[in-house]
Design an enzyme around this catalytic site. Sequence first.
Site, mmCIF file in Angstrom:
data_model
loop_
_atom_site.group_PDB
_atom_site.id
_atom_site.type_symbol
_atom_site.label_atom_id
_atom_site.label_comp_id
_atom_site.label_asym_id
_atom_site.label_seq_id
_atom_site.Cartn_x
_atom_site.Cartn_y
_atom_site.Cartn_z
ATOM 1 N N TYR A 164 5.155 15.423 3.371
ATOM 2 C CA TYR A 164 3.754 15.010 3.313
ATOM 3 C C TYR A 164 3.449 14.429 1.930
ATOM 4 C CZ TYR A 164 2.785 17.399 7.716
ATOM 5 O OH TYR A 164 2.774 17.778 9.035
ATOM 6 N N PRO A 167 10.748 11.392 3.237
ATOM 7 C CA PRO A 167 9.611 12.051 2.583
ATOM 8 C C PRO A 167 8.987 13.105 3.489
ATOM 9 C CG PRO A 167 9.420 9.635 2.533
ATOM 10 C CD PRO A 167 10.485 9.985 3.523
ATOM 11 N N ARG A 190 0.848 -1.201 0.000
ATOM 12 C CA ARG A 190 0.000 0.000 0.000
ATOM 13 C C ARG A 190 0.874 1.239 0.000
ATOM 14 N NH1 ARG A 190 -3.976 -0.123 4.931
ATOM 15 N NH2 ARG A 190 -2.109 -0.842 6.023
ATOM 16 N N TYR A 195 7.745 8.356 17.096
ATOM 17 C CA TYR A 195 7.962 8.272 15.651
ATOM 18 C C TYR A 195 9.211 9.052 15.233
ATOM 19 C CZ TYR A 195 6.724 8.457 10.658
ATOM 20 O OH TYR A 195 6.718 8.339 9.293
ATOM 21 N N ILE A 230 4.727 2.474 11.256
ATOM 22 C CA ILE A 230 3.443 2.723 11.904
ATOM 23 C C ILE A 230 3.535 4.014 12.703
ATOM 24 C CG2 ILE A 230 2.876 0.265 12.076
ATOM 25 C CD1 ILE A 230 3.608 0.462 15.090
ATOM 26 N N THR A 231 2.388 4.542 13.074
ATOM 27 C CA THR A 231 2.329 5.679 13.991
ATOM 28 C C THR A 231 1.448 5.325 15.184
ATOM 29 O OG1 THR A 231 0.457 6.641 12.777
ATOM 30 C CG2 THR A 231 2.667 7.423 12.200
#
Length: 241
Positions: A179, A177, A12, A147, A85-86
Amino acid sequence: MAKTALVTGGTRGIGAAIAKRLKADGYNVAATYGGNDEAAAAFTAETGIKTYKWSVGDYDACKDGISKVEAEVGPVDILVNNAGITRDAPFHRMTPQQWQEVIDTNLSGVFNMTHNVWGGMRERKFGRVITISSINGQKGQFAQANYAAAKAGDIGFTKALAQEGARAGITVNVICPGYINTDMMSTIPEKVMNEVILPQIPVGRLGEADEMARCVAFLAADDAGFITGSTISANGGQYMI
């Protein structure tokens, strides 16, 4: 003979774009995922890329999973550490579990995956390790102490390991990266997007997953062998270092 690329969190978002780009560039590609069986099945049906399910936070699962990938697809020449993950919360409300889950996946997961392909890369005198960090690992972010710490750790890991891999023909680089236009961003209210997020980005838009994939493809190439220990900041000018 085509080289083999393994992309974690590859079914994804940014990971899927990376896996598709590498396949288009002629690599044999495998992708891992952590939990969404439906998305993984749809991804394989669309692309023909084999998917494998395990938690990158589990060292033994990584060892066993990589062995299976190498038996079915080929020895891993390019590793893309993309899984993440967050578990966001202001620090005074952050639980030990929220801290540990993010560290396990976003930082220890990079060790677990890389450690289990490193020996083979050294033996073959070739390897590409590309880790997807984040702008928030560079500048920090409110309610993301876990994070930001993990993603900053990925950058330090890259710089140290690049020094070890250089003489063995292995490059180690990291992409940060900003946003990016993925499903995660689609949950942000339009008002917040237009009045808070976009004004921070000099190019005036979100990045696209395909743009991150192009960064990976560049670093994965045979002729990128002189680039190692580098951090590519792909953030539209939001944070410049």
